[in-house]
Write a protein that holds these residues in place. Structure first.
Motif, PDB file in Angstrom:
ATOM      1  N   ASN A   1     -33.037 -44.360  29.010  1.00 16.43           N
ATOM      2  CA  ASN A   1     -34.301 -43.650  29.193  1.00 16.43           C
ATOM      3  C   ASN A   1     -34.106 -42.141  29.052  1.00 16.43           C
ATOM      4  O   ASN A   1     -34.895 -41.461  28.404  1.00 16.43           O
ATOM      5  CB  ASN A   1     -34.899 -43.988  30.560  1.00 16.43           C
ATOM      6  N   MET A   2     -33.046 -41.597  29.652  1.00 17.55           N
ATOM      7  CA  MET A   2     -32.805 -40.156  29.566  1.00 17.55           C
ATOM      8  C   MET A   2     -32.526 -39.738  28.123  1.00 17.55           C
ATOM      9  O   MET A   2     -32.976 -38.689  27.681  1.00 17.55           O
ATOM     10  CB  MET A   2     -31.637 -39.748  30.464  1.00 17.55           C
ATOM     11  N   SER A   3     -31.790 -40.554  27.400  1.00 23.23           N
ATOM     12  CA  SER A   3     -31.514 -40.254  26.003  1.00 23.23           C
ATOM     13  C   SER A   3     -32.826 -40.154  25.228  1.00 23.23           C
ATOM     14  O   SER A   3     -33.039 -39.227  24.459  1.00 23.23           O
ATOM     15  CB  SER A   3     -30.620 -41.340  25.410  1.00 23.23           C
ATOM     16  N   HIS A   4     -33.728 -41.116  25.462  1.00 29.98           N
ATOM     17  CA  HIS A   4     -35.030 -41.114  24.789  1.00 29.98           C
ATOM     18  C   HIS A   4     -35.867 -39.919  25.227  1.00 29.98           C
ATOM     19  O   HIS A   4     -36.474 -39.238  24.399  1.00 29.98           O
ATOM     20  CB  HIS A   4     -35.764 -42.419  25.087  1.00 29.98           C
ATOM     21  N   GLU A   5     -35.899 -39.643  26.522  1.00 31.18           N
ATOM     22  CA  GLU A   5     -36.724 -38.556  27.050  1.00 31.18           C
ATOM     23  C   GLU A   5     -36.270 -37.188  26.546  1.00 31.18           C
ATOM     24  O   GLU A   5     -37.066 -36.282  26.386  1.00 31.18           O
ATOM     25  CB  GLU A   5     -36.712 -38.564  28.583  1.00 31.18           C
ATOM     26  N   ILE A   6     -35.000 -37.020  26.305  1.00 33.20           N
ATOM     27  CA  ILE A   6     -34.492 -35.752  25.786  1.00 33.20           C
ATOM     28  C   ILE A   6     -34.706 -35.663  24.279  1.00 33.20           C
ATOM     29  O   ILE A   6     -35.120 -34.632  23.748  1.00 33.20           O
ATOM     30  CB  ILE A   6     -32.994 -35.597  26.120  1.00 33.20           C
ATOM     31  N   ARG A   7     -34.443 -36.763  23.577  1.00 32.55           N
ATOM     32  CA  ARG A   7     -34.495 -36.765  22.110  1.00 32.55           C
ATOM     33  C   ARG A   7     -35.922 -36.573  21.585  1.00 32.55           C
ATOM     34  O   ARG A   7     -36.144 -35.817  20.636  1.00 32.55           O
ATOM     35  CB  ARG A   7     -33.907 -38.080  21.598  1.00 32.55           C
ATOM     36  N   THR A   8     -36.908 -37.226  22.179  1.00 28.04           N
ATOM     37  CA  THR A   8     -38.269 -37.199  21.651  1.00 28.04           C
ATOM     38  C   THR A   8     -38.866 -35.787  21.634  1.00 28.04           C
ATOM     39  O   THR A   8     -39.301 -35.323  20.586  1.00 28.04           O
ATOM     40  CB  THR A   8     -39.159 -38.182  22.440  1.00 28.04           C
ATOM     41  N   PRO A   9     -38.890 -35.057  22.758  1.00 31.42           N
ATOM     42  CA  PRO A   9     -39.461 -33.702  22.691  1.00 31.42           C
ATOM     43  C   PRO A   9     -38.608 -32.758  21.841  1.00 31.42           C
ATOM     44  O   PRO A   9     -39.134 -31.859  21.191  1.00 31.42           O
ATOM     45  CB  PRO A   9     -39.510 -33.237  24.139  1.00 31.42           C
TER      46      PRO A   9
ATOM     47  N   GLY B 270     -29.896 -35.990  17.871  1.00 34.26           N
ATOM     48  CA  GLY B 270     -30.796 -34.881  17.622  1.00 34.26           C
ATOM     49  C   GLY B 270     -30.802 -34.629  16.129  1.00 34.26           C
ATOM     50  O   GLY B 270     -30.120 -35.305  15.365  1.00 34.26           O
ATOM     51  N   VAL B 271     -31.565 -33.645  15.704  1.00 34.02           N
ATOM     52  CA  VAL B 271     -31.611 -33.322  14.285  1.00 34.02           C
ATOM     53  C   VAL B 271     -30.258 -32.720  13.894  1.00 34.02           C
ATOM     54  O   VAL B 271     -29.856 -31.683  14.394  1.00 34.02           O
ATOM     55  CB  VAL B 271     -32.760 -32.345  13.983  1.00 34.02           C
ATOM     56  N   GLY B 272     -29.532 -33.425  13.047  1.00 37.90           N
ATOM     57  CA  GLY B 272     -28.244 -32.943  12.572  1.00 37.90           C
ATOM     58  C   GLY B 272     -27.095 -33.135  13.542  1.00 37.90           C
ATOM     59  O   GLY B 272     -25.971 -32.794  13.229  1.00 37.90           O
TER      60      GLY B 272
ATOM     61  N   ALA C 126     -39.623 -33.041  18.245  1.00 35.10           N
ATOM     62  CA  ALA C 126     -40.901 -32.377  18.003  1.00 35.10           C
ATOM     63  C   ALA C 126     -40.708 -30.872  17.871  1.00 35.10           C
ATOM     64  O   ALA C 126     -41.248 -30.230  16.964  1.00 35.10           O
ATOM     65  CB  ALA C 126     -41.883 -32.695  19.119  1.00 35.10           C
ATOM     66  N   VAL C 127     -39.937 -30.288  18.771  1.00 34.39           N
ATOM     67  CA  VAL C 127     -39.696 -28.842  18.731  1.00 34.39           C
ATOM     68  C   VAL C 127     -38.961 -28.454  17.448  1.00 34.39           C
ATOM     69  O   VAL C 127     -39.333 -27.495  16.756  1.00 34.39           O
ATOM     70  CB  VAL C 127     -38.881 -28.399  19.978  1.00 34.39           C
ATOM     71  N   LEU C 128     -37.915 -29.203  17.100  1.00 32.92           N
ATOM     72  CA  LEU C 128     -37.144 -28.896  15.897  1.00 32.92           C
ATOM     73  C   LEU C 128     -37.974 -29.110  14.625  1.00 32.92           C
ATOM     74  O   LEU C 128     -37.863 -28.340  13.673  1.00 32.92           O
ATOM     75  CB  LEU C 128     -35.872 -29.733  15.857  1.00 32.92           C
ATOM     76  N   GLY C 129     -38.806 -30.141  14.619  1.00 34.17           N
ATOM     77  CA  GLY C 129     -39.672 -30.379  13.464  1.00 34.17           C
ATOM     78  C   GLY C 129     -40.676 -29.262  13.271  1.00 34.17           C
ATOM     79  O   GLY C 129     -40.913 -28.804  12.143  1.00 34.17           O
ATOM     80  N   LEU C 130     -41.279 -28.787  14.348  1.00 36.67           N
ATOM     81  CA  LEU C 130     -42.236 -27.688  14.265  1.00 36.67           C
ATOM     82  C   LEU C 130     -41.542 -26.412  13.797  1.00 36.67           C
ATOM     83  O   LEU C 130     -42.056 -25.680  12.943  1.00 36.67           O
ATOM     84  CB  LEU C 130     -42.912 -27.455  15.618  1.00 36.67           C
ATOM     85  N   ALA C 131     -40.364 -26.150  14.317  1.00 33.15           N
ATOM     86  CA  ALA C 131     -39.615 -24.962  13.899  1.00 33.15           C
ATOM     87  C   ALA C 131     -39.285 -25.034  12.417  1.00 33.15           C
ATOM     88  O   ALA C 131     -39.371 -24.029  11.694  1.00 33.15           O
ATOM     89  CB  ALA C 131     -38.344 -24.825  14.722  1.00 33.15           C
ATOM     90  N   GLU C 132     -38.911 -26.210  11.934  1.00 34.70           N
ATOM     91  CA  GLU C 132     -38.604 -26.381  10.515  1.00 34.70           C
ATOM     92  C   GLU C 132     -39.832 -26.126   9.654  1.00 34.70           C
ATOM     93  O   GLU C 132     -39.752 -25.461   8.624  1.00 34.70           O
ATOM     94  CB  GLU C 132     -38.067 -27.793  10.276  1.00 34.70           C
TER      95      GLU C 132
END
Length: 160
Positions: free
Chosen positions: A127-135, A84-86, A138-144
């Motif tokens: 697959n679960m790692s990818h499915e959790i990480r991708t959205p 994840g981010v950080g 996006a959420v963390l990038g928008l918040a930033e």
């Protein structure tokens, strides 16, 4: 469970607590391998951690782990890197195979089925790692973006 890059437990699920006999508070922040991996199995557990943290495909080794009461239980371990981010770490899954070991002693030819299950588990974890990480990215990038910039009239309208 989820462990950080240093191998310390971040969180566990109810099945882990049931299998190993620990509460979440007892394991959180403690080195996982020190907690449940007996000395003879430590090399294999460390090899799994290093392989997955290094970006390699994990495999599903079988070994024995130690419960809180000191008893040993045979497991198949799987791990996937979670980023994840950080933050990053491992998602680790231990499957109790003690019943499967008893059944396997009485049957022949189950190797192919076990291998398919291991491959399916590995694909599921990836697959679960990818499915959790991708959205999450996006959420963390928008918040930033929202925190680091002045909002225009359009942005202000969209954020309400």
């Amino acid at each position: 469970m989820v462990v950080d890059d240093d191998g310390r437990v971040r969180d566990t699920n109810p099945r882990f607590r049931s299998l190993f006999g620990y509460t979440s508070d007892e394991v959180r922040g403690r080195p996982l391998n020190d907690l449940i991996v007996p000395q003879p199995e430590l090399r294999l557990a460390v090899q799994l951690d290093e392989t997955v943290l290094g970006g390699g495909d994990g495999w599903s080794p079988r070994f024995s782990v130690r419960r809180k009461d000191g008893s040993l239980v045979p497991v198949r371990a799987s791990a996937a890197r979670v980023e994840g981010v950080g933050e990053s770490g491992l998602f680790v899954l231990y499957e109790d195979i003690s019943d499967g070991d008893r059944r396997a002693r009485g049957t022949q030819g189950s190797e192919g089925g076990a291998e398919r299950v291991a491959q399916m588990r590995s694909a599921f974890l990836a697959n679960m790692s990818h499915e959790i990480r991708t959205p999450m990215n996006a959420v963390l990038g928008l918040a930033e973006l929202l925190l680091d910039t002045e909002l225009s009239a359009e942005q202000r309208r969209c954020s309400t």
